[in-house]
Every structure is written in structure tokens, then in C-alpha cells.
Design a protein around this motif. Sequence first.
Motif, PDB file in Angstrom:
ATOM      1  N   GLU A 247      70.673  10.137 -54.973  1.00 31.25           N
ATOM      2  CA  GLU A 247      71.408  10.966 -54.001  1.00 31.25           C
ATOM      3  C   GLU A 247      70.548  12.142 -53.556  1.00 31.25           C
ATOM      4  O   GLU A 247      69.819  12.728 -54.364  1.00 31.25           O
ATOM      5  N   LYS A 248      70.647  12.485 -52.285  1.00 32.38           N
ATOM      6  CA  LYS A 248      69.895  13.630 -51.769  1.00 32.38           C
ATOM      7  C   LYS A 248      70.762  14.888 -51.884  1.00 32.38           C
ATOM      8  O   LYS A 248      71.990  14.808 -51.925  1.00 32.38           O
TER       9      LYS A 248
ATOM     10  N   VAL B  15      75.450  13.478 -42.041  1.00 31.22           N
ATOM     11  CA  VAL B  15      74.391  12.911 -42.896  1.00 31.22           C
ATOM     12  C   VAL B  15      75.022  12.016 -43.969  1.00 31.22           C
ATOM     13  O   VAL B  15      74.555  10.906 -44.243  1.00 31.22           O
TER      14      VAL B  15
ATOM     15  N   GLU C 187      75.782   8.408 -43.492  1.00 32.14           N
ATOM     16  CA  GLU C 187      74.656   7.450 -43.486  1.00 32.14           C
ATOM     17  C   GLU C 187      74.029   7.239 -44.853  1.00 32.14           C
ATOM     18  O   GLU C 187      73.589   6.145 -45.164  1.00 32.14           O
ATOM     19  N   ILE C 188      73.963   8.329 -45.649  1.00 33.69           N
ATOM     20  CA  ILE C 188      73.285   8.186 -46.955  1.00 33.69           C
ATOM     21  C   ILE C 188      74.070   8.941 -48.043  1.00 33.69           C
ATOM     22  O   ILE C 188      74.757   9.925 -47.735  1.00 33.69           O
TER      23      ILE C 188
ATOM     24  N   CYS D 154      74.772  11.660 -50.531  1.00 32.92           N
ATOM     25  CA  CYS D 154      74.198  13.013 -50.689  1.00 32.92           C
ATOM     26  C   CYS D 154      75.246  14.016 -51.137  1.00 32.92           C
ATOM     27  O   CYS D 154      76.446  13.736 -51.093  1.00 32.92           O
TER      28      CYS D 154
ATOM     29  N   LYS E 137      70.584  14.469 -37.088  1.00 37.84           N
ATOM     30  CA  LYS E 137      69.588  13.427 -36.781  1.00 37.84           C
ATOM     31  C   LYS E 137      68.236  13.756 -37.422  1.00 37.84           C
ATOM     32  O   LYS E 137      67.588  12.906 -38.039  1.00 37.84           O
TER      33      LYS E 137
ATOM     34  N   LEU F 248      68.363  13.366 -41.161  1.00 35.33           N
ATOM     35  CA  LEU F 248      68.268  11.949 -41.558  1.00 35.33           C
ATOM     36  C   LEU F 248      66.851  11.414 -41.379  1.00 35.33           C
ATOM     37  O   LEU F 248      66.367  10.631 -42.203  1.00 35.33           O
ATOM     38  N   GLU F 249      66.199  11.871 -40.305  1.00 34.68           N
ATOM     39  CA  GLU F 249      64.810  11.433 -40.054  1.00 34.68           C
ATOM     40  C   GLU F 249      63.947  11.740 -41.286  1.00 34.68           C
ATOM     41  O   GLU F 249      63.104  10.952 -41.676  1.00 34.68           O
TER      42      GLU F 249
ATOM     43  N   LEU G 126      65.227  12.570 -44.509  1.00 33.13           N
ATOM     44  CA  LEU G 126      65.778  12.035 -45.765  1.00 33.13           C
ATOM     45  C   LEU G 126      65.597  10.524 -45.897  1.00 33.13           C
ATOM     46  O   LEU G 126      65.534   9.993 -47.000  1.00 33.13           O
ATOM     47  N   GLU G 127      65.492   9.841 -44.752  1.00 34.69           N
ATOM     48  CA  GLU G 127      65.344   8.378 -44.806  1.00 34.69           C
ATOM     49  C   GLU G 127      63.881   7.937 -44.763  1.00 34.69           C
ATOM     50  O   GLU G 127      63.603   6.744 -44.710  1.00 34.69           O
ATOM     51  N   ASN G 128      63.001   8.903 -44.730  1.00 31.01           N
ATOM     52  CA  ASN G 128      61.586   8.581 -44.643  1.00 31.01           C
ATOM     53  C   ASN G 128      60.827   9.337 -45.749  1.00 31.01           C
ATOM     54  O   ASN G 128      60.357  10.464 -45.542  1.00 31.01           O
TER      55      ASN G 128
END
Length: 375
Positions: free
Chosen positions: A196-197, A221, A224-225, A227, A327, A330-331, A333-335
Motif C-alpha cells: 500500500e502507498k 488515487v 485506482e490503487i 493506499c 493524475k 498516480l503517474e 505511484l504506478e511507476n
Amino acid sequence: MKIGITCYPVAGGSGVIATELGLELAKRGHQVHFIAYSLPFRLQKFQENLFFHEVEVSHYPLFKYPPYTLNVAAKMAEVAQKWDLDILHVHYAIPHATCAFLAKSILGKNSPKIVTTLHGTDITLVGSEKSFYQITKFSIEASDGVTTVSQYLREVTKKEFGLANNIQCIYNFVDTNRFDPKKPVCEKEKFAAKGEKILLHMSNFRPLKRIDDVIKVFALVRKEIPCKLLLIGDGPKLSDALLLVNQLKLESDTIFLGQQEWVENLLCLADLFLLPSDTESFGLSALEALSSGVPVIGTNLGGLPEVVEDGKSGYLLSLGDVDGMAKKALELLENPDKLKQFKQNARERAVRLFDSQLVIPKYEQFYQKVLNSPD
Ligand code: GMT
């Protein structure tokens, strides 16, 4: 040098900077005298060269409102005279620069030189409290030296008050040894499950901090993930924040930690720091995040672009652009590679530009310049 420091001793950027400055100056052998209505909140243990003089506010039955300004001025004059201060450094113009002017007028020839540091809300407040305009301008001009915590604030002050060029920008600073992602015991698992972020916000929960935006960004956020949101601090917007978290059904993933003392142990847990304020003359909490290796998502306003490099140590977007902030969050946290690079950039930026060991000498040089200047 013998230096008096007056600040609001409560949690808040100006109090933190004034206190950390005093502590560092004392370590460097200067004699430092804090003059404030209570012990500054980060000033906990005894240290050599450090003195504290409490301003007691009068409660005479005739005084409907305690005369804080006069109490501070009287204490400043007393301490300056008894300890033969060279410099009286006041943080926050209202009313501390005015108190210093009064103290100086009382002491006459033997007065210390007055240095005023403007922190932001002391200048912007004048916009909403027009009656303070003249007295603020007067008190700033009566100081022997004036500093601002960002170039942005320097320009605003010059423009608002029609002042000439003699204001120096000395950036806020951070102890990068203390706010170091490698040092504190970071127990992420206390707050988040594996994978988890963590998104984090820390402030005094005033309207200008836009806590609603923090929560709305987090909600997007979280869609999508997996956290968690950590919220540090307290203030007038706390109840609204609790309500919004409840309405958006985020309770299980939002942790309200209230006022915290050892924030370096919490900041280092975060993957991202959120600061979507209406304005920040600097944004000290953002700097503490950078130093902890945490990229910042915030607004591209005020002095924040001087602290956070957009696209390198975080992303700065337009005021209220909740979708855009989510956005960008997420850019990162997902990378994982990009997030890692931003974390590194954040830490490097804090160390390279804002370390206390780089900034404190600038205050020492400024004091010397003021001391050498004619009355
Ligand atoms: O706004 C706050 O959080 C408190 C305020 C203060 O005076 O303590 O903060 C101001 O001074 C800080 C220290 O210089 C800056 O980092 C903050 O950006 C500034 N706040 C605003 O400009 C709104």
C-alpha cells in the motif's frame, strides 16, 4: 553576537524557523535570548548559550483585551538592556516588528539593531485587514534589516508596500540530518499493509490549506490503487475534514494523527506529500518532505515553485485542479522507477539548496551587515 529572537512559539512555520535558527546560532557560539509568551514548541531541552524570557500578558480588570504588543515591547527593552543585545530578530511583522520599534524607541542610543523576517501571512493578512497597512509598512521600514523567506515574498512585499530594494531573501532551511529518509525508524507497516502507498499532508488545517482538496485527491488515487492517507496537524478545518472523509467513505484508509512533535519519523513513511494550498510564501512542510525523500504534489503559486522543482521533485498544478493532482500522483505511484527518481531528486534538492548549514551563515552575515550599517 548577542541575539534576541521573538516569534509565535506555537506550531507553525515561522515559529519552527525562528526556533531552529536560535538553536543553531547558540550551537555556533552566539548568545541567544528567546522572548516569547511561551517556550517555543521545538525548544525542549537545555542548551548552552540559550536563554528564554517569558512574556507575561497583563490581565488587569480594566483591560478588556490584554495589551500583548506592550508586554512584548516592555520585555524586549528589559532583556536588550540587561543582556546588552546586539541584534533583536523578530519573526512575523504583526505585531513583533512594531514591538521592536517601541523597544528601540525606549532604549534610544543603546538599542540593538532590529531585524525583521517576514513569513507571508503577516504580509498577505494586510490584504484582508486594510487598517494594518500603515502600521505594517511603518514597522517594516523602521527595521534596520528585513528578510523574506522567498523571492516571491520579497517581490510581493516590495510591491504592496512600495519599498525600495533593501530586503534580502534568505530561504527557509531544514536540518537534513534530522529529516533524513535513512535515519529515523520508519515503521510503515504501522499504518499501511504491504504494497500500500502512503499519501501525507501536514498543516495547521486553516482554510487556505484546502484540506478538502487533499481528501478529494486521495479519494481519486484510492479508486485506482491501495493506499492510505496520513493527516498531521489540527486547526479550524479539522471538523470539515472529518465530515468529508465520512461522506466519501474513506474512514478505513484515512488516519488523523493530530498535532505531532517528531514529524521526521512520520514524513519518511510517505510516498507523496500533498500541499494544494491557496498560497504559500514558502511551504516549510514541503521542504521537510523533500528532505525526507518525499516528492510533493502542490499548487504552482506563491513561493512553492522555488522549493519544489516541477517535474523533478514533484508536480505543481493550478489551484483547485484536483483531477490533475490525482493524475500526477498516480503517474508517480504506478511507476516505481519514476517514483524512485523523484524521491532521489527531492532529497538532493533539499540537501543542495536548503540545508541549515548553508542557510544559517547567511543570517550571520546579514546580522553583521546590519551591525555595520549606520543608524
Ligand atoms: O501558514 C502557515 O502554515 C503558518 C505560517 C507561519 O507564519 O507560521 O506560515 C508561513 O510561514 C512559513 C515559514 O516561513 C512558510 O513556510 C509558509 O509558507 C507561510 N504560510 C503562508 O504563506 C500561507
